[in-house]
Design an enzyme around this catalytic site. Structure first.
Site, short mmCIF file in Angstrom:
data_model
loop_
_atom_site.label_atom_id
_atom_site.label_comp_id
_atom_site.label_asym_id
_atom_site.label_seq_id
_atom_site.Cartn_x
_atom_site.Cartn_y
_atom_site.Cartn_z
N LEU A 7 1.98 10.11 6.29
CA LEU A 7 2.35 9.86 7.69
C LEU A 7 1.69 10.89 8.60
CD1 LEU A 7 6.17 9.16 7.24
CD2 LEU A 7 4.26 7.55 7.19
N ARG A 14 5.80 19.50 19.50
CA ARG A 14 6.30 20.88 19.40
C ARG A 14 5.18 21.88 19.16
NH1 ARG A 14 10.86 19.15 15.04
NH2 ARG A 14 9.41 17.41 14.81
N GLY A 75 8.89 6.15 15.13
CA GLY A 75 9.66 6.79 14.06
C GLY A 75 9.01 6.62 12.70
N ASN A 367 -42.48 42.48 3.54
CA ASN A 367 -41.75 43.51 4.30
C ASN A 367 -41.77 43.12 5.77
OD1 ASN A 367 -40.61 46.45 4.12
ND2 ASN A 367 -41.86 46.29 5.97
N ARG A 430 -52.74 43.47 20.23
CA ARG A 430 -52.05 44.26 21.25
C ARG A 430 -53.14 44.94 22.06
NH1 ARG A 430 -50.39 48.25 16.38
NH2 ARG A 430 -52.12 49.69 16.59
C1 UD1 Z 1 11.26 14.40 9.05
C2 UD1 Z 1 12.49 13.71 8.41
C3 UD1 Z 1 13.50 14.79 8.04
C4 UD1 Z 1 12.88 15.79 7.10
C5 UD1 Z 1 11.57 16.37 7.68
C6 UD1 Z 1 10.85 17.17 6.60
C7 UD1 Z 1 12.76 11.49 9.37
C8 UD1 Z 1 13.52 10.65 10.36
N1 UD1 Z 1 13.06 12.77 9.33
O1 UD1 Z 1 11.69 15.03 10.24
O2 UD1 Z 1 14.64 14.18 7.42
O3 UD1 Z 1 13.81 16.83 6.82
O4 UD1 Z 1 10.70 15.33 8.11
O5 UD1 Z 1 9.74 17.85 7.08
O6 UD1 Z 1 11.95 10.96 8.63
N2 UD1 Z 1 5.22 10.35 12.09
C9 UD1 Z 1 4.53 9.17 12.25
N3 UD1 Z 1 4.99 8.24 13.14
C10 UD1 Z 1 6.12 8.42 13.85
C11 UD1 Z 1 6.84 9.63 13.67
C12 UD1 Z 1 6.36 10.57 12.79
O7 UD1 Z 1 3.49 8.95 11.61
O8 UD1 Z 1 6.48 7.52 14.63
C13 UD1 Z 1 4.67 11.36 11.14
C14 UD1 Z 1 4.35 12.69 11.78
O9 UD1 Z 1 2.98 12.72 12.16
C15 UD1 Z 1 4.66 13.68 10.69
C16 UD1 Z 1 5.70 13.00 9.82
O10 UD1 Z 1 5.69 11.63 10.18
O11 UD1 Z 1 3.52 13.94 9.88
C17 UD1 Z 1 7.09 13.57 10.05
O12 UD1 Z 1 7.41 13.46 11.43
P1 UD1 Z 1 8.17 14.62 12.21
O13 UD1 Z 1 8.35 14.17 13.60
O14 UD1 Z 1 7.54 15.91 11.95
O15 UD1 Z 1 9.60 14.53 11.47
P2 UD1 Z 1 10.68 15.66 11.34
O16 UD1 Z 1 11.44 15.74 12.63
O17 UD1 Z 1 10.08 16.91 10.83
CA CA Z 2 8.03 17.59 10.41
#
Ligand code: UD1
Ligand code: CA
Length: 444
Positions: A7, A14, A75, A367, A430
């Site tokens: 993902l 952040r 999500g 050299n 030169r």
């Molecule tokens: C997520 C988990 C949390 C876990 C944590 C571990 C969920 C709802 N929560 O939270 O339980 O403890 O990871 O590190 O899964 N991403 C997408 N598409 C989206 C949203 C996110 O591809 O719509 C990807 C982000 O790029 C990232 C990963 O998913 O690589 C996790 O997303 P992030 O927003 O960091 O989730 P956390 O709040 O850390």
């Molecule tokens: Ca994360």
């Protein structure tokens, strides 16, 4: 078949940086590349990366990968849904792209534990001293019941220190059905992948002992913590393998660097990319290497070497800069304030002080005098200089390329050479010196 979904569609708000989070570098290597390199060594046969925010950046960094596009970041469950068409039948491991220290042995173990446990879904958990920000694991009679995100957690849930690492293994048949049942009725209004456990009782869990491996990166401070633990473990491994690292807390070595036992690294050195350092080499102090090959018994101090090779027994620096596919021959001496770009040198050649050697092919036992340079650029094009074996280039000479200086020739100091010089010839270009009798006294 074993599949993986990584993902990486999130923006990483952040982080407060311009790059999409998973593309952000750790020691000059994109975060997500660590996960892909680990996956290369596992039983995973098919993988797809979910991209969205600034996806072109990830396309540019990752060749030969399959991508699913999540148009809107609704999500983690929605992200997984976009990847389903790319999966083959069987089992899938889902990995967040922001957890770069995950290792291949661990990935294989959790997949095996999922298969042996005959679960629909297996959650990888860890117990953290500070669980803030992670999804909390709520158990009843030892079995996982729910996963609650930080933003949805009440006080009594927040004190649970068992967390979701974000790594989930799931049967594809179950995934395809359950993913459509997830809603977004929660604090963030997102489709949470963690809710995937709500539609079965066959939930396994795999608790990880080494919590270092699952540290997620959500901001630049967490990135610094992950980077530090990566550096520490890389340094330790090299030292246990017989690399002598002096004052290791000042040395940074990337995960893909190969160093043979019997090499020595002095303080304040930064060694990254696919650098190779062979036995007997001494690197540092204060040296930067990136994709460099440093051969046996080379000494390279206070210098910078990028994308170049230094052959054995050569001495580089202090304060040399070697870059862009330069190949320094054996037993060379490349000294203070010498820059070598896209050039090769033969055996036992010397450029000891204040030189620029660019786009040059230089033979053996040449050299290059102090301050001599190749004039490779006329403002429009770059041209080549050829210097054959045993040539002597006098101090402060300009070799205006394209130009060839043949074997055993001698360039007088201060010459500006525009024409080729034949074997054993002396070139002097030169203005002649005139001494005027007694003029100094008159002038003063
Ligand atoms: C997520 C988990 C949390 C876990 C944590 C571990 C969920 C709802 N929560 O939270 O339980 O403890 O990871 O590190 O899964 N991403 C997408 N598409 C989206 C949203 C996110 O591809 O719509 C990807 C982000 O790029 C990232 C990963 O998913 O690589 C996790 O997303 P992030 O927003 O960091 O989730 P956390 O709040 O850390
Ligand atoms: Ca994360």
């Amino acid at each position: 078949m074993i599949n993986a979904i990584i993902l990486a569609a999130g923006m990483g708000s952040r982080m407060k940086t311009d790059l999409p989070k998973c593309a952000f570098p750790i020691l000059k290597k994109p975060m997500i590349k660590y996960i892909l390199d680990a996956l290369d060594k596992t039983i995973v046969e098919n993988r797809v990366i979910v991209v969205g925010y600034k996806k072109e950046v990830l396309y540019g960094m990752l060749k030969d990968e399959k991508f699913a596009v999540q148009e809107k970041q609704l999500g983690t469950a929605d992200a997984v849904k976009t990847a389903i068409p790319y999966l083959n039948d069987g089992v899938t491991i889902i990995l967040p792209g922001d957890t770069p220290l995950i290792d291949s042995r661990f990935i294989d173990n959790i997949i095996k534990s999922h298969i042996e446990g005959e679960n629909d879904v297996t959650i990888c958990t860890a117990r953290l001293e500070n669980p803030f920000g992670y999804g909390r694991i709520v158990r009843e009679k030892g079995k996982i019941k729910r996963i609650v995100e930080e933003k949805d957690a009440t006080g009594e849930i927040k004190i649970i220190n068992e967390v979701n690492t974000g790594i989930i293994v799931i049967n594809n048949d179950y995934l395809k059905v359950a993913i459509n049942k997830i809603d977004n009725k929660n604090a963030k209004g997102e489709y949470y992948l963690t809710d995937i456990i709500n539609f079965t009782n066959k939930i396994g869990s795999h608790t990880l002992g080494d919590t270092n491996l699952i540290q997620g990166i959500n901001d630049l401070y967490q990135l610094s913590i992950v980077e530090k633990s990566l550096i520490d473990s890389v340094l330790k491994q090299h030292m246990l393998n017989g690399v002598n690292i002096i004052n290791p807390s000042t040395v940074t070595i990337g995960a893909d660097v190969v160093i043979e036992s019997g090499a020595t690294i002095y303080p304040n050195s930064l060694i990254l990319g696919n650098t190779i350092i062979k036995k007997g080499a001494i690197v540092g102090p204060s040296t930067e290497l990136y994709n460099a090959t440093i051969c046996e018994n080379v000494r390279c101090m206070e210098s910078v070497v990028y994308d170049s090779t230094i052959n054995k027994d050569s001495v580089i620096g202090p304060f040399a800069h070697i870059r862009m596919n330069a190949v320094i021959g054996e037993a060379n001496r490349i000294g203070n304030f010498v820059e070598v770009k896209n050039s090769t040198t033969g055996f036992n050649t010397k450029a000891s002080h204040l030189s620029y050697l660019g786009d040059a092919t230089i033979g053996s036992k040449v050299n290059v005098g102090c301050g001599a340079i190749t004039v490779n650029y006329d403002g429009k094009i770059k041209s080549k200089t050829i210097i054959e074996d045993n040539v002597f280039i006098g101090c402060n000479s300009n070799l205006i390329a394209p130009v060839t200086i043949k074997k055993d020739a001698f360039i007088a100091a201060g010459s500006t050479i525009t024409d080729d010089v034949e074997n054993e010839d002396l070139a002097i270009a030169r203005s002649k010196q005139i001494n005027k009798k007694g003029y100094a006294r008159k002038y003063k």
